[in-house]
Write an enzyme that holds these catalytic residues in place. Sequence first.
Site, PDB file in Angstrom:
ATOM      1  N   TYR A 119     -72.173  44.490 -30.419  1.00  0.00           N
ATOM      2  CA  TYR A 119     -72.378  43.470 -29.390  1.00  0.00           C
ATOM      3  C   TYR A 119     -73.398  42.461 -29.880  1.00  0.00           C
ATOM      4  CZ  TYR A 119     -69.817  43.274 -25.163  1.00  0.00           C
ATOM      5  OH  TYR A 119     -68.830  43.001 -24.265  1.00  0.00           O
ATOM      6  N   GLU A 147     -73.993  39.075 -28.258  1.00  0.00           N
ATOM      7  CA  GLU A 147     -74.044  37.875 -27.408  1.00  0.00           C
ATOM      8  C   GLU A 147     -75.212  37.000 -27.843  1.00  0.00           C
ATOM      9  OE1 GLU A 147     -74.288  39.151 -23.367  1.00  0.00           O
ATOM     10  OE2 GLU A 147     -72.128  39.423 -23.188  1.00  0.00           O
ATOM     11  N   ASP A 150     -57.973  18.350 -31.893  1.00  0.00           N
ATOM     12  CA  ASP A 150     -57.550  19.745 -31.982  1.00  0.00           C
ATOM     13  C   ASP A 150     -56.734  19.871 -33.265  1.00  0.00           C
ATOM     14  OD1 ASP A 150     -56.351  22.184 -31.880  1.00  0.00           O
ATOM     15  OD2 ASP A 150     -55.665  22.024 -29.798  1.00  0.00           O
ATOM     16  N   THR A 157     -57.812  26.568 -34.968  1.00  0.00           N
ATOM     17  CA  THR A 157     -57.569  27.995 -35.126  1.00  0.00           C
ATOM     18  C   THR A 157     -57.811  28.332 -36.592  1.00  0.00           C
ATOM     19  OG1 THR A 157     -55.246  27.565 -35.589  1.00  0.00           O
ATOM     20  CG2 THR A 157     -55.800  28.117 -33.324  1.00  0.00           C
ATOM     21  N   LYS A 207     -53.682  29.701 -38.889  1.00  0.00           N
ATOM     22  CA  LYS A 207     -52.439  28.978 -39.193  1.00  0.00           C
ATOM     23  C   LYS A 207     -52.435  28.616 -40.686  1.00  0.00           C
ATOM     24  CE  LYS A 207     -51.884  27.931 -34.333  1.00  0.00           C
ATOM     25  NZ  LYS A 207     -51.849  26.941 -33.225  1.00  0.00           N
ATOM     26  N   ARG A 230     -56.916  35.832 -37.062  1.00  0.00           N
ATOM     27  CA  ARG A 230     -56.585  35.205 -35.780  1.00  0.00           C
ATOM     28  C   ARG A 230     -57.884  34.840 -35.069  1.00  0.00           C
ATOM     29  NH1 ARG A 230     -52.175  34.329 -33.171  1.00  0.00           N
ATOM     30  NH2 ARG A 230     -51.235  35.074 -35.073  1.00  0.00           N
TER      31      ARG A 230
HETATM   32  C1  LIG Z   1     -52.026  27.121 -31.869  1.00  0.00           C
HETATM   33  C2  LIG Z   1     -52.686  26.026 -31.154  1.00  0.00           C
HETATM   34  C3  LIG Z   1     -53.661  26.268 -30.183  1.00  0.00           C
HETATM   35  C4  LIG Z   1     -53.937  27.629 -29.594  1.00  0.00           C
HETATM   36  O1  LIG Z   1     -54.308  28.601 -30.418  1.00  0.00           O
HETATM   37  P1  LIG Z   1     -54.316  30.119 -29.879  1.00  0.00           P
HETATM   38  O2  LIG Z   1     -55.116  30.816 -30.911  1.00  0.00           O
HETATM   39  O3  LIG Z   1     -52.897  30.538 -29.794  1.00  0.00           O
HETATM   40  O4  LIG Z   1     -54.967  30.114 -28.548  1.00  0.00           O
HETATM   41  C5  LIG Z   1     -54.344  25.197 -29.640  1.00  0.00           C
HETATM   42  N1  LIG Z   1     -54.051  23.950 -30.004  1.00  0.00           N
HETATM   43  C6  LIG Z   1     -53.082  23.675 -30.897  1.00  0.00           C
HETATM   44  C7  LIG Z   1     -52.807  22.265 -31.253  1.00  0.00           C
HETATM   45  C8  LIG Z   1     -52.362  24.702 -31.487  1.00  0.00           C
HETATM   46  O5  LIG Z   1     -51.391  24.413 -32.340  1.00  0.00           O
END
Ligand SMILES: *Cc1c(COP(=O)(O)O)cnc(C)c1O
Length: 425
Positions: A60, A62, A206, A232, A235, A241
């Site tokens: 933990y 936090e 994003d 993320t 990807k 993850r």
């Molecule tokens: C994949 C993705 C997310 C979300 O990611 P998670 O880990 O599945 O919550 C957010 N924004 C964009 C543009 C994405 O492609």
Amino acid sequence: MSTPYWGPDFGALAAFDPDIAGVVTDELDRLRGGLQLIASENFTSPAVLAALGSTLSNKYAEGYPGRRYYGGCEVVDRAEEIGIARARELFGAEHANLQPHSGANANLAAYGAFLRPGDTFLGMALPHGGHLTHGATVSFSGKWFNAVQYGVDPATEHIDYDQVRDLAREHRPRMIVAGGSAIPRLIDFAVFREIADEVGAVFMVDAAHFIGLVAGKAIPSPVPYADVVTFTTHKVLRGPRGGAIVCKAEHAKAIDKSAFPMMQGGPLMHAVAAKAVNFKECLQPAYQDYARQVVANAQALTAGLAEEGLRPVAGGTDTHLALLDLQETGVTGAEAEARCGAAGIVLNKNAIPFDPQPASVASGIRVGSPAVTTQGMTEGDMATIASLIGTAIRDVDGSRTAEVAAGVRELVEARPAYPEPARAV
Ligand SMILES: *Cc1c(COP(=O)(O)O)cnc(C)c1O
């Protein structure tokens, strides 16, 4: 380093819980047995998996390094400090937060830093390539905020920057969000920055999908333009993850307070450590070769699919993914996904801009090259894959499934995912 590493012990799992051990081995077989063309997936390294499967999961922590709400954090602090330093180096960023459990959480944290419930922000519509968390009505982003949605120009299928500017002038959003999940072309961050400055909005990118290409210097970075960049780590980037945020120093406090305690409780320290491992991988020169090959492969795959009669949305790709319009083939996205899946080609149906079909059917498919590129496949393999996809999609009665599956097998046997390590003799 005095104690032996207590890492993933698959033997212990197999002995105690054959049901779940079977899931793990079957999933590995599935990954190895087919072509993984889901644009948001990749094969993370054994080093990243080792950090993920470690006892850091127990802790933990936090708070942030040196300012935790729990004792005993002095060891895990090092993982987060190393990870933050690497993220800043990799992206040339003034500040980094590695705690978001996922991309959606990273976005919630970023919104929480700048928006109050009911505030207006501008995001890209999901059916045009945006993401659920950019203002879709089923998501917190559309429920809790006044989300105004922009899209692509019907003629070019590129982001309609004039519409973004018009909507920004009309609605005066607190924040403008760029990025999405099905945008094959580069995004003009400078134009977004200009529009955000004109209306006094915070500019957020994003970069979940394409941050790996930024890390590998294959495409331009949003970091110099944006106030905050969320992403993320699983990807193209090829880490565990999870989510992360980089931002300008002036926003560091707001972002950190929003990630914890506003949005989450304790961080997943095994995942934070695995993110640090991934960033080290991305800092190696070989990762830049990988990122360039990802783009080259996506472009080769797209060209091959165009020859098969699938129309590339926006005319092609500059990134790791392509969106193909199947309307001229008379096959729906759902049918294409099923026919390819039956032959071991894993991809997803996807709405195309102005899609006449519901999202559950869709007129398009989305394909991505990150995973097959990790396997070592190159442009020649992409041409073969495109022809296999073309055959599978046109195969109305399934009479050619076995033939396509044999083609898939040949490719994945030549370039296996997670190859067995060479054994010492
Ligand atoms: C994949 C993705 C997310 C979300 O990611 P998670 O880990 O599945 O919550 C957010 N924004 C964009 C543009 C994405 O492609």
